[in-house]
Write an enzyme that holds these catalytic residues in place. Sequence first.
Site, short mmCIF file in Angstrom:
data_model
loop_
_atom_site.label_atom_id
_atom_site.label_comp_id
_atom_site.label_asym_id
_atom_site.label_seq_id
_atom_site.Cartn_x
_atom_site.Cartn_y
_atom_site.Cartn_z
N TYR A 14 -26.44 5.55 16.11
CA TYR A 14 -25.52 5.00 17.11
C TYR A 14 -24.36 4.21 16.49
CZ TYR A 14 -29.43 5.97 20.26
OH TYR A 14 -30.43 6.58 20.96
N HIS B 73 -29.97 6.94 -4.17
CA HIS B 73 -31.05 5.97 -3.91
C HIS B 73 -32.24 6.66 -3.24
CE1 HIS B 73 -32.28 1.76 -3.80
NE2 HIS B 73 -32.70 1.93 -2.55
N ARG C 68 -34.46 -3.31 -8.90
CA ARG C 68 -34.60 -3.50 -7.47
C ARG C 68 -34.26 -4.90 -6.98
NH1 ARG C 68 -40.30 -2.28 -4.71
NH2 ARG C 68 -40.07 -0.40 -5.97
#
Length: 842
Positions: free
Chosen positions: A123, A79, A33
């Site tokens: 968007y 993921h 990570r």
Amino acid sequence: MAEGINESIIPINIEDEMRGAYIDYSMSVIISRALPDVRDGLKPVHRRVLFGMQELGVHYNKSYKKSARIVGEVLGKYHPHGDTSVYDTMVRMAQEWSLRYPLVDGQGNFGSIDGDSPAAMRYTEARLKRISEELLNDINKETVDFEPNFDDSLKEPSVLPAKLPTLLLNGAAGIAVGMATNMAPHNLREVVDGICAYIDNKEITVSELMQFITAPDFPTGGTIYGYSGVKNAYETGKGRVIMRAKATTETTKTGREQIVVTEIPYQVNKASMIEKTAQLVNEKRLEGISDIRDESDRNGLRIVYELKRDAISNIVLNNLYKHTQLQSSFGINNVALVKGRPQILNLKDMIQHFVDHRHDVIVRRTEFELREAMKRAHILEGLLIALDNLDEVIKLIRESRDPEIAREGLMSNFNLSEIQARAILDMRLQRLTGLERDKIVNEYEEVKATIKELEFILANEDKRMQIIKDELLEVKEKYGDERRTDIVHSAEDFKMEDMIPNEEMVITISHEGYIKRTPLTDYRTQGRGGVGSRGATSKTEDFTEHLFVGWTHNYLLIFTEFGKVFWLKVYEIPEGSKTAKGRPIQNLINIEQGDSVRSVINVESLEDEDYINNNYLMMCTLKGTIKKTSLEAYSRPRQNGINAITINEGDHLLNVELTNGDNHIILAAQSGRAIHFHETDVRPMGRTAAGVRGITLASEEDSVVGMVCVAKEDAQLLVVSEKGYGKRSDVSEYRITKRGGKGVKTINVTEKTGKLVAIKLVTDADDLMIINKSGITIRMEVENLRVMGRATQGVRLIKLGEGDEISSVEKIEKMEEEVPTSEESGEEASHNPEAEEKPNEE
């Protein structure tokens, strides 16, 4: 029933369970990570976003796709974490103020340098930047290992082929468990030049690499203030870099001054910085500012600080640097995963690991291409056989009942493999034309040439390294740009040494403690036979006691009668002419009243651990005590000096010599006796120890006059008495005994010779500088002194005036120069000695 349930419960110590679970969690955070891989410079989430985008086909030359579509792809396949983590990663990779070389091309609102949030993923749209293709190129050529994804349904790359050194270009930041990383971004052109220099010379040092990679290059520009942090980071992997905004002063039409900031430090939130600055102005903690405006627009960043009429712009700007984020620091901590383990890396380590990775990729790519080329060559060989036997092949195919029989017939009749036979059966009729046949022949020749080239690459490491360089230079040409961050050296970068040339100086210290340094070039050799010249103007009763040569950057260790040691850089000694008196040494070091300098050791370095741990200081007192201590104990300079040796009552420190641990020691007393023993007879002691007996003196009035450390076999001992007599004898004439004895006769002391005053180790290459109490100095060549027996009284060295006596004798190295004219014969002799007492260099 209840019993059965209880039997399946296993009691576990909660402490052990917590420890095991936390270690597993820690390792997961560290490996999967928070830390980047040293090879491609990416954390798993970055790697998955880029790979997912490539699999989705959103290349730089294709149309944009909705961010939500990309996030869903990455989330569902590779993921399995929150969608925010994936989207935030992708957004940051598209922000030009976050990454020096952005990897994602975003369309829509992707946030701002003021800390505004990006628009929701439904968007915005995105695709890969062209530079990202360089990270993913050749991924389908078996260049990297693939591993199963979280549900074993797909494969994902464990690392990207990465033609670019992303770790250096974009840096990285992450907090793991028990460790963190914070790596700075750099300029592509500089990094490529540095890597090429490393490939050309694998032994290159970090400081040599820094000539190519000068400093971090932040996406927001600004200025790096001070270079010491950068140097530390490159050499050790840790350092603190001070960043400053770029500011200029402008005058408005009304005549008011204003400070205009056009670039701010990396990772500083512009809006938050302006807000905090305004708060400081309102609280009257920042004076001289009447208004702050943010005039940034699509053309660039511009923050204006309007100044009051009486304000001085320089002072205001320095206060802004001091109190606001116009100056901020970047703590470099280069931690990355090397073969799955976290390591702190310096600049060379990062380059080395990247080059190793690229080399591995090129080997695997070449092997893959060779396999493919050989497969193609094999098929083309089959097609050529078919074309050479066209009529029989067509006849065989026409007479065959089905494709299987045709395939077997081809294989048996023409000795073809199954792959070749299938290729012939799949061949279209148009390939039978003359032109198509030529194409097959030409392709076969090309494939054979390719195979030869690929085999050459696999056999030749230099060729592979050249390919790495060529690919990097191509990338540099495509994507390289100018530096954005300037470097300004701060005062702390410049040590005094940097301003002062490292020159040879003659240092003299008089009996009454006056010290000066004179450039060696001021001294000239005089004709022999002169009576000498006055070297230093001093009081009648004063005379020069120490005279030697050192470099301006050297340290002097100054030992006093009372057993203290002081440190002084040669450049800190006031410069004066040959005839200048010098400055009292008390003005330079905090020497006690009544104390005086006894020995000065010229030390090359106090930082070199190998040097300070393998050299020793041998000390000798007036009453015959000696002590040996490692130079390391005296390697930490203190302003007020420290105790070098504990001196017993009625005694004082006489002499200190630098030794290498394997010297012979000779002590001589006024009574004309000397003792010779090996240095190993004296064990090393602590800094404050008093020492051990070196020689047993003949009487209460007797005292030691000097100590020499013998490192050369061909050296001789020179002894001088106070009435001007002296001689030299071979060291071998002094038999080796144990320390502490009475010694043997070194000169026949009579009323005519006077007591012994000096003992020196000399060779024919030395000259002597004899200093009388009246201040007269004369130089003579040692080679003109006959080697005599140990117990003789010697010959007259110097004619002394009535009541005059020899005060000290210094040994100096002869210089090969032309014989000067008669006008110069009265000048003092030039010399180029090593430090007066460095026997291990003689």
